[in-house]
Scaffold this active site. Structure first.
Site, PDB file in Angstrom:
ATOM      1  N   GLU B 237       0.845  -1.193   0.000  1.00 45.84           N
ATOM      2  CA  GLU B 237       0.000   0.000   0.000  1.00 45.84           C
ATOM      3  C   GLU B 237       0.884   1.248   0.000  1.00 45.84           C
ATOM      4  OE1 GLU B 237      -3.140   0.020   2.903  1.00 45.84           O
ATOM      5  OE2 GLU B 237      -3.698   2.081   2.470  1.00 45.84           O
ATOM      6  N   ARG B 315      -7.978   2.113  14.171  1.00 43.81           N
ATOM      7  CA  ARG B 315      -8.784   0.928  13.864  1.00 43.81           C
ATOM      8  C   ARG B 315      -8.656  -0.133  14.966  1.00 43.81           C
ATOM      9  NH1 ARG B 315     -11.903  -1.534   9.620  1.00 43.81           N
ATOM     10  NH2 ARG B 315     -11.828   0.257   8.225  1.00 43.81           N
ATOM     11  N   THR B 446     -11.622   4.584   7.430  1.00 42.16           N
ATOM     12  CA  THR B 446     -12.068   5.496   8.489  1.00 42.16           C
ATOM     13  C   THR B 446     -11.647   6.933   8.187  1.00 42.16           C
ATOM     14  OG1 THR B 446     -10.096   5.018   9.784  1.00 42.16           O
ATOM     15  CG2 THR B 446     -12.053   3.698  10.229  1.00 42.16           C
ATOM     16  N   ALA B 515      -8.498  -1.863   2.883  1.00 39.06           N
ATOM     17  CA  ALA B 515      -9.648  -1.763   3.780  1.00 39.06           C
ATOM     18  C   ALA B 515     -10.801  -2.650   3.302  1.00 39.06           C
ATOM     19  CB  ALA B 515     -10.106  -0.307   3.920  1.00 39.06           C
ATOM     20  N   GLU B 717     -10.439  -8.517   4.574  1.00 37.91           N
ATOM     21  CA  GLU B 717      -9.772  -8.568   5.877  1.00 37.91           C
ATOM     22  C   GLU B 717     -10.495  -9.380   6.952  1.00 37.91           C
ATOM     23  OE1 GLU B 717      -9.747  -4.227   5.514  1.00 37.91           O
ATOM     24  OE2 GLU B 717      -7.809  -4.293   6.525  1.00 37.91           O
TER      25      GLU B 717
END
Lengths: 474, 762
Positions: B237, B315, B446, B515, B717
């Site tokens: 990422e 998270r 988020t 995510a 996930e």
């Protein structure tokens, strides 16, 4: 075929003739960079992930024996005279998928796909040899292939289904392989002697040459450590080192015998040894790695040495002067130092026939069940006469800079009934016997605890262990 | 009119399956190389924290075959490859902040030469004190940001007035992604200062922007492309930029194509991992085992830079409730800076750590109150009345209570638990344990603005469709899922849809494929694009055949309308001749989510993905070895877009989670050097670690998620955290061996060494 010193082999059905600039080029480098067959991947360059798995066929006793091997730590020169099959070579002439490919597609056996060619080839070797495809056999066949996506379920399922598809006709390569003669000898950077006499001469002339058997350890010196090795002497073309003799005196194992060649024989004689051997490396590593090599490098964590030490195994060290026989336990002097004189090499290992009622145990303790280097390997051999322990040998790997006997612990138990007190004394003695390693595999404390635990186990009537393939749930 | 065959919902094979098994799937390292391409290698620091006194690279430069060497002073733009904070230099300048940090890059005629030359630098350091763990960071007050607090109700009061208190601590280790394809990028210079980069990345737009910054160039000069990755898991990422930026720098400076492929050791030492956490809790409990109030402390080792650590630690807080209603709660989250490689995104993104803590609390309560841990869990589940999370979001359509009830039956949990207890009594040397743990995982970034996606769709005159969107394919099956969606809009077989590589010049300003949101976001964007084109085609038919929209059916490769029928290809040709655009973009932004990071309140998630697992394990109490014997999973993906792909994600995620909690141990030595830097020392699960008894099923939910594409739910996930059941089952086995005295923490990973130390703990 012309007798020259090129490296010649069959690659997906085509004869290839190469004289590489770098005679130490790996098979993987050749396949990807020169043959432009990019299906075979590099995942780790150390023979641990299996992404570079391909299948190599070699003529043994008049027929071709196919094995899955890791191309990243295999020298191109090692496959002279062999048949190499890569993932690109499996489809039929009409483009039809091979059953292992078809099954992997249908069972959703690939996700990111990077490890997939390696799995295809491990399964293909299994298929080609028509080995049993129950779950257990497949897990053993696939333990050397890491997959980070699937969790392995669909790949195992594909393996279980692969014999259900129409069997493709595989071309018979025997005749064409037989036309490849000569040796892959290059310049002085790589020798490929075919007799012990030649080997001895080379060793006299090039005393610093690296002896190369399977290359599963030394391969990393090139692939990862990027070393320049002045001379490599391949041992794989010397028939005198490639033998197993099982006779009245015991078991004689030539230096270039691979784990895969003797695992069944050993398991048959000493089941506990078979269990440990089955967990050394992976199928690919056991297809290449040799017992001679495992000993020669003097690793403190090699799994064979402690087991063989307890069996009073001997080494036959050869040189131009002849054979020198020593006890294996005397071979390991200190870390990185062995009793090997200039010009000498390991010719064979001899395991004397043990007494009929010998009790032999060995346990390999590691973070992961398969394909992991031991934190501790404990090996125990003894006889029990009228309840008393005789001829006790205890040896450990991972407990010192070399694989070694636990002399003080042996003394504490020899002649006793292995009662709780004697075992407790032996455990105390272990602390004096060893200063265990302390590293990322395990702490010194854990190694000590486990060494004691294994010692306890060794004198139980039916010691249990989770670390066995024979484990059955419910 | 016969019912058309739908693509969505079918267990279709991965779009690249055939290419995977035949070795034809091309990864970055497989692409044909330009003749004069340079091969690169990084020179790395050998200190965790030090001042660079001098850096003599002459031996590197003089090594035969080396073309050039570049370091920090050669960077024209900004020496930074961080996602936001500006604290990740491409090359260290005067100070190194972790062992293995990039100092320079060597360009040579072969990879081997570049790697050998890179080892020849002579660098003198002045060693500085290195902070190598959380304790040292706390002592030195070395923090990335202020301690964050999320709270609801009054935890302190609940604890002070409670009759039962449980408290304890738990550490969870770091984890390496171990994608099978290591980090790699190829940069190819073009005319007018353009550079094309082929990168193995989950985030092409960030790689593009990052390279633009490093080269001081506008983003429109940089194109980043990725067809597929050999695994990502969060590790590609933000981390891919380091590699891609170095390759782009060399290509820019030399005018030659440049490839940088990290070898496995460099990859493991230089790129980030899952955050290690040290946590503790103090909970007030009633007679029934219900939590009345709880205080949780979460401290994480973020490594040497900010990276995504703030969001990851957030998270962890968001998932410290997991499936449980915690009316009075205070979560304190400390984020520590250390001299280790910067911790980064990894499947679950902090969620697993938070969840591990609350699941430990559940086990602890059960042990303390002599209850079945499952009963304790069930009593604490969110319910219709008790449905507000610590961050203020309402939990509705909560699947877990029913899902768990069904799993208890299908796994035969209750009988087996009794049998295990009995079996254990007859065993001296082995013990078994069983546990059921649930997962409730919030879906959406988020960071609200990231919840957007774009697609670009072309229909050609022959009726073939080219699909492009901002999502990247890393094995998770995103491309096939989105293709299924598009195929259904046009009534085409999925084979008519061609997936094209993700490219920044087709869809700009994309978010990372992360995510778990890939198919939610990109599926919706592609759906919108496809419908835009379909609307135009329908208008065309209406104008020519005088019918209404609802009389037109796209199915089985044909378009039917009153009085006519034509193939999709015929319609495409007709549209072309009628000068109708057959190309469209699609854009989607997740509605109805918001979050205020100052107060840690809001509605950050569009919905929750739920599941549960039962694991049974066995331990050898003499050696601490363990094995997982049986796993039963029930997981909801709503109405699955592709059940085969979803099952693959669930099982794969589970095994990866199991690795994190059992055999995968990240170790550093006392100088901050990673000692588990290759598969020889870092042990991810193998085929043998997967139990033979492994039952996975998709939950047939009675709730329909109205806001997602096809009412499907994200799957990337959440299943990772189902593996917490393995860890909890190990804890149960250990507790049995210890005759249930003194609840012990069982830190993760539960290696044989850790298990034995629990067994022997006084």
């Amino acid at each position: 075929m012309v007798e020259d010193n090129s490296i010649r082999f069959l690659l997906n059905g085509q004869i290839v003739c190469v004289t590489p600039d770098d005679p130490h080029m790996s098979l993987l480098q050749y396949i990807r960079e020169q043959a432009a067959l990019c299906g075979t991947k590099e995942g780790c360059a150390e023979g641990d992930c299996g992404a570079c798995t391909l299948v190599v066929g070699k003529i043994i006793d008049g027929e071709i024996k196919y094995r899955a091997l890791n191309a990243c730590i295999l020298l191109l020169a090692q496959i002279h005279g062999c048949e190499v099959i890569t993932v690109e070579g499996l489809q039929g002439e009409d483009g039809a998928l091979h059953p292992v490919q078809q099954a992997l597609v249908e069972f959703h056996g690939s996700q990111c796909g990077f490890c997939t060619p390696g799995f295809v080839m491990s399964l293909y070797a299994h298929y080609r040899n028509q080995l049993p495809n129950d779950r257990q056999s497949l897990k053993i066949a696939l333990a050397g292939n890491l997959c980070r996506c699937t969790g392995y379920g669909p790949i195992i399922a594909a393996g279980q289904a692969m014999y259900g598809y129409p069997k493709p006709v595989e071309p018979d390569s025997l005749k064409i392989l037989q036309t490849i003669t000569g040796t892959p000898q290059q310049d002085e950077r790589l020798f490929a002697p075919t007799t012990e006499t030649d080997l001895q001469e080379l060793l006299q002339k090039y005393p610093d040459a690296v002896l190369w058997a399977g290359g599963t350890d030394a391969g990393l010196w090139l692939s990862k450590h990027l070393q320049d090795i002045s001379s490599i002497i391949l041992l794989g073309n010397i028939p005198e080192l490639d033998f197993i003799r099982d006779d009245e005196s015991g078991l004689h194992i030539g230096a270039t015998i691979r784990y895969a060649d003797v695992i069944e024989l050993c398991a048959d004689k000493w089941p506990a040894m078979g269990e440990v051997m089955r967990r050394i490396g992976s199928t690919q590593i056991r297809n290449s790695g040799t017992i001679g090599g495992n000993i020669a490098n003097g690793s403190p964590i090699g799994d064979m040495a402690p087991m063989l030490i307890t069996m009073d195994a001997r080494l036959n060290l050869a040189s131009a002067e002849g054979i020198r026989e020593i006890l294996l336990e005397n071979y390991f002097l200190e870390y990185g130092k062995q009793d090997l004189r200039p010009g000498e090499y390991i010719h064979s290992i001899f395991i004397p026939k043990p007494a009929r009622d010998i009790i032999f145990h060995a346990w390999k303790i590691s973070k992961r069940f398969d394909q992991d280097i031991s934190a501790v390997l404990g090996a125990f051999s003894y006889e029990r006469k009228k309840g008393r322990i005789n001829n006790l040998r205890i040896a450990y790997g991972g407990m010192a800079a070399i694989p070694r006997r636990a002399f003080l612990a042996e003394q504490a138990l020899e002649g006793t009934c292995a009662d709780d007190t004697s075992i407790a004394q032996a455990c105390q003695a272990l602390i004096r016997d060893f200063t265990p390693l302390d590293d990322m595999r395990a702490s010194a404390k854990y190694r000590e605890q486990v060494a004691k635990a294994l010692l306890n186990k060794a004198f139980q009537d039916n010691p249990v262990s989770l670390a066995t393939d024979k484990y059955q749930y419910e | 009119m016969s019912e058309s065959v739908k693509n969505v919902g079918q267990p279709m094979e991965h779009d690249s399956a055939l290419a995977h098994v035949t070795g034809q799937a091309l990864y970055v390292d497989d692409l044909a190389e330009p003749a004069d391409m340079l091969h690169l290698a990084f020179g790395r620091s050998t200190q965790a924290h030090a001042k660079i006194l001098s850096m003599d690279l002459s031996k590197v430069r003089d090594f035969p075959g080396v073309t050039a060497v570049f370091c920090a002073k050669d960077i024209t733009g900004k020496n930074d490859v961080s996602p936001m904070a500006g604290d990740d230099p491409l090359f260290a300048e005067d100070t190194v902040i972790y062992h293995g940090q990039a100092l320079f890059v060597v360009a040579a005629s072969s990879q081997r030469i570049a790697r050998k030359a890179a080892r020849l630098a002579s660098i003198t350091y002045q060693e500085l004190p290195a902070i190598l763990d959380i304790a040292a960071a706390r002592h030195a007050n070395s923090r990335l940001e202020d301690t964050q607090i999320m709270s609801a109700g009054n935890a302190r009061e609940a604890i002070l007035s409670a009759s039962h208190i449980v408290s304890g601590c738990l550490n969870t280790g770091a984890q390496d992604h171990f994608y099978l394809e290591g980090q790699i990028a190829v940069a190819i210079p073009g005319e007018a200062q353009r550079i094309k980069v082929i990168s193995s990345t989950q985030h092409p737009s960030e790689v593009q922007a990052g390279i633009a910054h490093v080269l001081a160039r506008a983003s429109n000069k940089i194109t980043v492309e990725v067809r597929r990755m050999g695994g990502g898991f969060g590790g590609k990422e933000t981390q891919a930029l380091l590699i891609a930026a170095a390759a782009a720098l060399v290509a820019d400076k030399t005018g030659r194509a440049a490839k940088l492929r990290l070898d496995r050791d460099d990859d493991m030492a230089m790129t980030g991992k899952r955050h290690g956490f040290e946590m503790s809790y103090r909970a007030a409990v009633d007679e029934q085992g219900k939590i009345l109030g709880i205080e949780m402390d979460l401290a994480s080792d973020c490594g040497c830079s900010t990276d995504l650590s703030p969001a990851i630690n957030d998270r962890a807080m968001f998932h410290a409730d997991n499936a449980y209603f915690l009316p009075n709660i205070t979560i304190r989250s400390e984020r520590f800076r250390t001299n280790k490689v910067s911790a980064t995104a990894f499947r679950g993104f902090g969620g697993p750590q938070g969840m591990m803590l609350i699941e430990r609390v559940m086990d602890h309560i059960a042990s303390e109150m002599k209850l079945d841990p499952l009963t304790v869990r069930q009593r604490n589940f969110y319910s219709k009345d008790n449905n507000i999370t610590p961050y203020g979001q309402q939990v509705h359509d909560f699947e877990i209570p029913e899902l768990v009830e069904e799993l208890v039956k299908t796994s035969d949990y209750k009988t087996r638990r009794q049998q295990i207890s009995k079996w254990n009594q007859g065993q001296q040397l082995k013990k078994r344990g069983i546990s059921l743990t649930p997962v409730k995982f919030g879906i959406s970034f988020t960071t609200t603005f990231l919840n957007q996606a774009g697609a670009l769709l072309h229909v050609y005159r022959d009726g073939s469709v080219a699909l492009n969107h901002g999502g990247t394919e890393m094995g998770q099956g995103l491309f096939i899922k989105v293709a299924q969606i598009v195929a259904d809009v046009f009534g085409l077989p999925v084979t008519a849809i061609e997936n094209s590589p993700t490219t920044t010049d087709k869809v700009p300003n994309t978010s990372a494929t992360a995510a778990s949101s890939g198919s939610d976001l990109n599926g919706m964007a592609a759906y919108i694009a496809a419908n835009t084109i379909r609307d135009r085609l329908e208008e065309l038919i209406i104008s020519k055949h005088n019918c209404t929209k609802d009389q037109i059916v796209f199915a089985d490769g044909h378009i039917c309308f009153p009085g006519g029928k034509m193939t999709f290809a015929e319609l495409a040709e007709l549209a072309y001749l009628s000068r109708i655009s057959l190309s469209s973009t699609g854009f989607y932004a997740t509605p109805d989510i918001f979050y205020d990071r100052k107060t840690h309140k809001g509605k950050p998630f569009l919905y929750y993905a739920c599941g549960a697992a039962v694991s049974e394990v066995e331990i050898d109490i003499a050696t601490g070895e363990s094995r997982v014997l049986r796993v039963d999973i029930l997981h909801s993906t709503g109405k699955p877009l592709n059940p085969a792909i979803d099952l693959g994600q669930i099982e794969g995620g589970f095994i990866q989670g199991m690795g994190w909690l059992t055999s995968e141990e990240i170790c550093f030595d006392d100088k901050g050097k990673l000692t588990t830097h290759a598969p020889s020392t870092y042990k991810i699960p193998t085929a043998a670690d997967r139990p033979d008894y492994f039952n996975t099923a998709l939950f047939n939910s009675k709730y329909e998620e109205p806001k997602t594409i096809g009412s499907s739910k994200a799957v990337g996930e959440p299943p990772f955290m189902l593996a917490i059941s393995v860890h909890s089952a190990l804890r149960a086995a250990i507790a049995d061996a210890r005759q249930h005295k003194d609840f012990t923490p069982l830190n993760a990973p539960a290696t044989p060494q850790n298990i034995l130390s629990e067994l022997l703990a006084k």
